[in-house]
Design an enzyme around this catalytic site. Structure first.
Site, mmCIF file in Angstrom:
data_model
loop_
_atom_site.group_PDB
_atom_site.id
_atom_site.type_symbol
_atom_site.label_atom_id
_atom_site.label_comp_id
_atom_site.label_asym_id
_atom_site.label_seq_id
_atom_site.Cartn_x
_atom_site.Cartn_y
_atom_site.Cartn_z
ATOM 1 N N ASP A 224 0.860 -1.190 0.000
ATOM 2 C CA ASP A 224 0.000 0.000 0.000
ATOM 3 C C ASP A 224 0.896 1.240 0.000
ATOM 4 O O ASP A 224 1.621 1.484 0.963
ATOM 5 C CB ASP A 224 -0.891 -0.028 1.253
ATOM 6 C CG ASP A 224 -1.933 1.085 1.268
ATOM 7 O OD1 ASP A 224 -1.974 1.886 0.329
ATOM 8 O OD2 ASP A 224 -2.704 1.128 2.240
ATOM 9 N N ASP A 235 -3.987 7.014 -3.872
ATOM 10 C CA ASP A 235 -3.862 5.971 -2.851
ATOM 11 C C ASP A 235 -4.365 4.660 -3.449
ATOM 12 O O ASP A 235 -5.545 4.532 -3.787
ATOM 13 C CB ASP A 235 -4.705 6.381 -1.633
ATOM 14 C CG ASP A 235 -4.556 5.429 -0.459
ATOM 15 O OD1 ASP A 235 -3.814 4.444 -0.572
ATOM 16 O OD2 ASP A 235 -5.203 5.689 0.583
ATOM 17 N N HIS A 304 -11.955 5.941 2.662
ATOM 18 C CA HIS A 304 -11.997 7.311 3.185
ATOM 19 C C HIS A 304 -11.939 8.311 2.046
ATOM 20 O O HIS A 304 -11.496 7.987 0.938
ATOM 21 C CB HIS A 304 -10.803 7.539 4.123
ATOM 22 C CG HIS A 304 -9.497 7.089 3.523
ATOM 23 N ND1 HIS A 304 -8.685 7.916 2.770
ATOM 24 C CD2 HIS A 304 -8.871 5.879 3.532
ATOM 25 C CE1 HIS A 304 -7.628 7.240 2.357
ATOM 26 N NE2 HIS A 304 -7.708 5.987 2.799
ATOM 27 N N HIS A 312 -6.513 11.129 5.062
ATOM 28 C CA HIS A 312 -7.766 10.667 5.663
ATOM 29 C C HIS A 312 -8.661 11.868 5.943
ATOM 30 O O HIS A 312 -8.469 12.575 6.931
ATOM 31 C CB HIS A 312 -7.504 9.888 6.961
ATOM 32 C CG HIS A 312 -6.957 8.514 6.738
ATOM 33 N ND1 HIS A 312 -6.462 7.726 7.746
ATOM 34 C CD2 HIS A 312 -6.820 7.776 5.614
ATOM 35 C CE1 HIS A 312 -6.047 6.564 7.257
ATOM 36 N NE2 HIS A 312 -6.259 6.582 5.960
ATOM 37 N N GLU A 337 -11.151 1.147 -0.424
ATOM 38 C CA GLU A 337 -10.244 0.057 -0.052
ATOM 39 C C GLU A 337 -10.988 -0.960 0.800
ATOM 40 O O GLU A 337 -11.802 -0.609 1.650
ATOM 41 C CB GLU A 337 -9.009 0.573 0.679
ATOM 42 C CG GLU A 337 -9.252 1.311 1.967
ATOM 43 C CD GLU A 337 -7.963 1.799 2.606
ATOM 44 O OE1 GLU A 337 -6.953 1.060 2.564
ATOM 45 O OE2 GLU A 337 -7.956 2.919 3.144
ATOM 46 N N GLU A 432 -7.194 -1.634 -3.317
ATOM 47 C CA GLU A 432 -7.657 -0.247 -3.154
ATOM 48 C C GLU A 432 -7.494 0.535 -4.451
ATOM 49 O O GLU A 432 -6.519 0.368 -5.176
ATOM 50 C CB GLU A 432 -6.840 0.421 -2.040
ATOM 51 C CG GLU A 432 -7.166 1.880 -1.787
ATOM 52 C CD GLU A 432 -6.330 2.458 -0.650
ATOM 53 O OE1 GLU A 432 -6.735 3.476 -0.088
ATOM 54 O OE2 GLU A 432 -5.253 1.876 -0.337
#
Length: 451
Positions: A224, A235, A304, A312, A337, A432
């Site tokens: 990640d 992300d 998120h 976040h 994710e 994700e």
């Protein structure tokens, strides 16, 4: 072969046996389509080693060794365009000199939002986001190139430090931001540290200095990492396993992530996305070492929304059904994710902390530890509110900073993010993607050929 040529080769071999010619000289001739004999050495020049009939020739000219290309150097394609090196070191700005980076997967809105696709007003709003989209697409292209290289090159037997640094060095090279000058990390580079969480550990694990952990054949590792330009963070995560017995676990989580991506959209409620994710993921089971396990969605881990320089944001995307009626809105960016587990489906803090981030709303408090003041100044200048890890502080030349770092955490200025783990003996997986809720279309910005 003509009679004269055959006689010539016999004479050559005779001279060779007498030591008048180098060993193998007679073998440097081949038959042409006409049956004649000719020199097969491309580098031999006429008169140097050529033989007419039975006459002995001079010594053949030595062939110069060819220069080898340097490993990892960028080469030119047939059209003169640069191509990526191995390992990746060519900035994507050089691969796309016109500044037009690949678009992610564009998905039209449906149902009540179907009108957005053709609405001239919404299309106009979308065109106004040109800089925003360029930064995101540039970051997404860096992520795709680095992760596809990582998927091919990560192998059992490598240390986690070697893997993490390979990914991070590549991201820094491709973004053009090495992060060693003051503020360079803030302009572009790593969006957050590379997570390499193994087996029952689901998230937030990256090696600290001195870590000797090695990736094993039977391990399941979540990879990640984030890439950013101007705080626009892409992300995206994937899972690597080298034993096919884990295939169903990985398939369950990948399918669940794609279900979440499909369900997400403007005005969609978070609870509906969570329900869709859970339904897909928990339809799978996996047999590991002769024992069958249901795949459980990890109920206290969420997707998120992402803000500029804020990985976040204030909204969470659950991966189980629940009562969150919050809606997604136009212009927002979300990380969808999902995490699946063969354990309890619930994670707790465990192991040594490596991830940290300065809080956006950090209080202004008097710091009594002098090293904490110095460290805070460095964190603010080099990372702002972007997450960092202890290896990044080492890289900047900080030493003996743990007392100061712990003081910043205790003062509420910096947030510590310990590794999140299910029960020991269980296995977890993660996938994700980052999506942009553009005014007229949903763009899965991190989508690639790999997943």
């Amino acid at each position: 072969m003509t009679a004269a040529a055959a006689d010539g080769i016999k004479d050559l071999k005779l001279e060779e046996s007498k030591g008048n010619l180098p060993q193998g000289a007679a073998n440097g001739f081949t038959k042409t389509e006409n049956g004649d004999v000719e020199d097969s050495d491309d580098d031999a020049e006429a008169g140097d080693g050529a033989v007419d009939g039975g006459a002995a020739g001079a010594k053949k000219k030595k062939r110069k060794p060819r220069k080898k290309k340097k490993a990892g150097a960028a080469t030119n394609g047939t059209n003169g365009a640069k191509v990526q090196s191995d390992p990746p070191r060519v900035p994507v700005s050089q691969l796309f000199p016109n500044g037009q980076y690949p678009t992610g997967e564009e998905v039209e809105y449906k149902d009540d939002n179907a009108y957005r696709t053709t609405s001239e007003e919404k299309r106009h709003l979308d065109r106004m986001n040109n800089d925003f989209l360029t930064e995101y697409r540039q970051g997404a292209e860096v992520h795709r190139q680095v992760r596809q290289w990582a998927q091919k090159n990560i192998k059992p037997g490598q240390t986690l430090t070697e893997i993490a640094e390979g990914i991070e060095d590549s991201v820094r090279a491709l973004t053009g931001h090495q992060g060693l000058e003051e503020g360079d990390n803030i302009r572009g580079g790593m969006g957050f540290p590379t997570g390499l969480s193994i087996n029952h550990c689901a998230a937030h694990y990256t090696p600290n200095a001195g870590n000797k952990m090695v990736l094993g054949e039977k391990d399941v590792m979540k990879v990640d990492f984030g890439v950013h330009f101007n705080g626009r963070i892409v992300d995206s995560a994937f899972t690597l396993a080298f034993d096919p017995m884990y295939d169903n676990l990985l398939a369950a989580v990948k399918d669940a992530t794609n279900a979440g991506v499909r369900e997400a959209g403007i005005d969609v409620r978070m609870c509906d996305i969570g329900a869709a994710i859970q339904e897909v993921m928990e339809s799978y089971e996996v047999e590991i070492n002769g024992q069958t396990h249901p795949v459980k969605a990890i109920r206290n881990l969420n997707g998120h929304n992402i803000g500029q320089y804020n990985i976040h944001g204030g909204k969470s995307v659950p991966i189980v059904k629940g009562g969150d009626q919050t809606k997604m809105e136009e212009g927002e960016v979300f990380a969808i994710e999902t995490f699946g587990s063969t354990g309890k489906g619930y994670v707790r803090d465990d192991m040594e902390t490596s991830h940290y981030a300065k809080k956006e709303d950090a209080p202004k408090v008097a710091l009594r530890v002098s090293s904490a003041k110095t460290l805070l100044n460095s964190i603010t200048k080099n990372f702002g509110t972007l997450p960092f890890c202890r290896r990044y502080l080492d890289r900047l030349g900080h030493e003996k900073y743990l007392l100061g770092l712990n003081n910043l955490v205790q003062s509420g200025i910096v947030e510590a993010y310990p590794p999140l783990c299910d029960v020991k003996g269980s296995y977890t997986a993660q996938y994700e993607h980052t999506i942009l809720l553009r005014p007229n279309v949903k763009e899965v910005i991190s989508r690639g050929d790999d997943y």
